[in-house]
Design an enzyme around this catalytic site. Structure first.
Site, mmCIF file in Angstrom:
data_model
loop_
_atom_site.group_PDB
_atom_site.id
_atom_site.type_symbol
_atom_site.label_atom_id
_atom_site.label_comp_id
_atom_site.label_asym_id
_atom_site.label_seq_id
_atom_site.Cartn_x
_atom_site.Cartn_y
_atom_site.Cartn_z
ATOM 1 N N ASP A 83 0.850 -1.190 0.000
ATOM 2 C CA ASP A 83 0.000 0.000 0.000
ATOM 3 C C ASP A 83 0.890 1.245 0.000
ATOM 4 O O ASP A 83 2.076 1.168 0.294
ATOM 5 C CB ASP A 83 -0.942 0.021 1.210
ATOM 6 C CG ASP A 83 -0.235 -0.332 2.496
ATOM 7 O OD1 ASP A 83 0.935 0.070 2.652
ATOM 8 O OD2 ASP A 83 -0.843 -0.991 3.345
ATOM 9 N N ASP B 244 1.378 5.069 1.462
ATOM 10 C CA ASP B 244 0.946 6.037 2.471
ATOM 11 C C ASP B 244 1.506 7.404 2.126
ATOM 12 O O ASP B 244 2.628 7.529 1.628
ATOM 13 C CB ASP B 244 1.437 5.613 3.854
ATOM 14 C CG ASP B 244 0.732 4.354 4.318
ATOM 15 O OD1 ASP B 244 -0.492 4.276 4.146
ATOM 16 O OD2 ASP B 244 1.412 3.434 4.802
ATOM 17 N N ASP C 76 8.701 3.610 13.483
ATOM 18 C CA ASP C 76 9.289 2.514 14.263
ATOM 19 C C ASP C 76 10.758 2.200 13.924
ATOM 20 O O ASP C 76 11.632 2.303 14.779
ATOM 21 C CB ASP C 76 8.407 1.253 14.209
ATOM 22 C CG ASP C 76 7.892 0.907 12.820
ATOM 23 O OD1 ASP C 76 8.334 1.543 11.841
ATOM 24 O OD2 ASP C 76 7.065 -0.007 12.706
HETATM 25 P P1 ATP Z 1 3.615 -3.103 4.981
HETATM 26 O O1 ATP Z 1 2.568 -2.182 4.417
HETATM 27 O O2 ATP Z 1 4.472 -3.758 3.986
HETATM 28 O O3 ATP Z 1 3.051 -4.038 5.970
HETATM 29 P P2 ATP Z 1 4.561 -0.721 6.282
HETATM 30 O O4 ATP Z 1 5.905 -0.352 6.814
HETATM 31 O O5 ATP Z 1 4.011 0.133 5.196
HETATM 32 O O6 ATP Z 1 4.647 -2.224 5.840
HETATM 33 P P3 ATP Z 1 2.197 -0.038 7.706
HETATM 34 O O7 ATP Z 1 1.521 -0.772 8.818
HETATM 35 O O8 ATP Z 1 1.489 0.123 6.410
HETATM 36 O O9 ATP Z 1 3.578 -0.768 7.495
HETATM 37 O O10 ATP Z 1 2.610 1.396 8.276
HETATM 38 C C1 ATP Z 1 3.077 2.468 7.466
HETATM 39 C C2 ATP Z 1 4.186 3.216 8.181
HETATM 40 O O11 ATP Z 1 3.684 3.779 9.405
HETATM 41 C C3 ATP Z 1 5.383 2.371 8.619
HETATM 42 O O12 ATP Z 1 6.301 2.210 7.578
HETATM 43 C C4 ATP Z 1 5.932 3.166 9.768
HETATM 44 O O13 ATP Z 1 6.687 4.264 9.321
HETATM 45 C C5 ATP Z 1 4.674 3.712 10.427
HETATM 46 N N1 ATP Z 1 4.176 2.826 11.492
HETATM 47 C C6 ATP Z 1 3.252 1.854 11.374
HETATM 48 N N2 ATP Z 1 3.023 1.236 12.545
HETATM 49 C C7 ATP Z 1 3.826 1.837 13.443
HETATM 50 C C8 ATP Z 1 4.057 1.670 14.833
HETATM 51 N N3 ATP Z 1 3.404 0.742 15.512
HETATM 52 N N4 ATP Z 1 4.955 2.494 15.425
HETATM 53 C C9 ATP Z 1 5.610 3.469 14.720
HETATM 54 N N5 ATP Z 1 5.444 3.656 13.417
HETATM 55 C C10 ATP Z 1 4.566 2.868 12.777
HETATM 56 MG MG MG Z 2 2.145 -0.071 4.321
#
Ligand code: ATP
Ligand code: MG
Length: 394
Positions: free
Chosen positions: A59, A61, A133
């Protein structure tokens, strides 16, 4: 308590040209509209990380200095969501949306136990970076300048395949224990090494997961196991002592291993997968054990089976809440097993036409290939029954 984290003020800026084919058109449209309205706007997080690694992002963001209200005003089809974190979803279809967040300040309000209570203070880009994170997840892509902005060393970590926490791992896991299972997931997804600090902290702090609501853990569990590396994730969760906080009734066996491998293969072949199937596998042994216990007092086989299903599911949803449609599917798969094992001629047609037949059959096949090799005859019977039904249709 208020926590403020420092960040390097001068970021690294690296020119990168991502192919337009890899960038999501809707995300680009959202970025463009916010940019033209005069705000700062970037792609952020997992999508930038994955693009740098030549992976297809799950996805996209978007993050901006516009407030949620300002973003909402720019898009007719958008809605504001969230309480702890306020966000805007710009809608492109019933389930198709781009999430837009406003830069958060490094200030977070935490409870006495360190858990984040509120995180709605808006800030600058460099403040937003340090509340993410891991270093690899705090990269920003400026679409117009075609430039990745890195305040925390994420670019280097991507190059050397390492996962480092932004700030002190102990405190960051305390703030949000879900980061521990995220760390495991990213390490398997990206084949990257967790820093020694992260490894040590997870082992020591695994029990913090108890504080997380079962609804949030459900969301995370779907991400943990609906992928091509579910077996490795399962094994690492177990090694780090996290699995018991998600599935305390589950203990590894050959069936679970087989089902995880099977899920990976199905995803690679673009076949559909439902979380109901894997969760049914994870909890099958517990259901069997409960059944044996209940059957000592309950004479009806059917009622004992039903009760065992219910009890195991009730225990499970205390940890990870599963929506009703999933628990119904799990029960259907389980209840079908003794029927498939019995092969009553009168029931054949009914079972073949059952909407969950295929899942029940796949479950039987995997059992026969792992913990129940004696079921081979039953599997052959149902394989033939399906072939015959198909011939009769033609
Ligand atoms: P994927 O979509 O592949 O699962 P992602 O890194 O994009 O991985 P998401 O859950 O979509 O994970 O979150 C988007 C972004 O938001 C992360 O890359 C991170 O920067 C931030 N984020 C998400 N969850 C947390 C958290 N629990 N603590 C701090 N930052 C977070
Ligand atoms: Mg994501």
């Amino acid at each position: 308590m208020q926590i403020t984290r420092d960040c390097k003020v001068e970021p690294i800026r690296q020119s990168v040209q991502f192919s337009n084919k890899l960038l999501d058109k809707n995300a680009l449209r959202v970025v463009d509209i916010i940019y033209k309205a005069g705000f700062e706007v970037y792609l952020v997080g997992g999508c930038v990380r994955d693009l740098l690694l030549d992976l297809k992002p799950k996805d996209f963001d978007v993050v901006t200095n516009a407030s949620p209200e300002q973003v909402h005003k720019l898009f007719k089809r958008s809605r504001m969501i969230g309480r702890r974190f306020r966000l805007v979803h710009v809608m492109f279809g019933a389930r198709d949306f781009i999430e837009v967040a406003t830069f958060r300040s490094g200030k977070v309000q935490t409870a006495k136990n360190g858990v984040i209570m509120r995180d709605n203070c808006y800030g600058k880009l460099e403040e937003d970076a340090v509340r993410r994170d891991f270093n690899i997840n705090a990269l920003y892509y400026d679409v117009h300048k075609q430039e990745v902005i890195d305040y925390v060393g994420g670019l280097k970590d991507i190059e050397v395949s390492e996962i480092n926490m932004i700030g002190e791992a102990k405190a960051r896991f305390k703030e949000d224990p879900v980061r521990m299972i995220r760390a495991i997931r990213f390490s398997e997804k990206l084949n990257a090494e967790l820093s020694c600090e992260i490894q040590g902290c997870i082992i020591k702090q695994a029990s913090l997961l108890k504080n997380i609501s079962s609804a949030r853990l459900y969301e995370e569990c779907i991400k943990l196991f609906q992928n091509e590396y579910s077996l490795q994730v399962y094994e690492q969760l177990e090694n780090y002592g996290l699995l018991k906080y998600l599935f305390k009734q589950t203990h590894k066996n050959a069936f679970i291993k087989k089902a995880c491998i099977n899920t990976s293969q199905r995803i690679k072949q673009n076949k559909p997968v439902t979380p109901a199937f894997l969760f049914a596998v994870f909890l099958w042994q517990a259901q069997n054990n409960r059944f044996v216990h209940i059957k000592k007092k309950q004479h009806s086989f059917h009622l004992a089976m039903m009760q065992a299903c219910d009890e195991v599911i009730i225990q499970q949803i205390k940890q990870v809440s599963l929506p009703k449609y999933l628990t119904t599917r799990i029960k259907d798969i389980w209840m079908m097993q003794p029927k498939l094992e019995k092969m009553y001629p009168k029931k054949i047609e009914f079972l073949l036409n059952h909407p969950r037949f295929r899942m029940g059959y796949d479950f039987l096949v995997l059992r026969s290939k792992s913990i129940n090799p004696e079921l081979k005859e039953e599997v052959d019977f149902w394989t033939k029954a399906q072939e015959n039904a198909l011939c009769n249709h033609e």
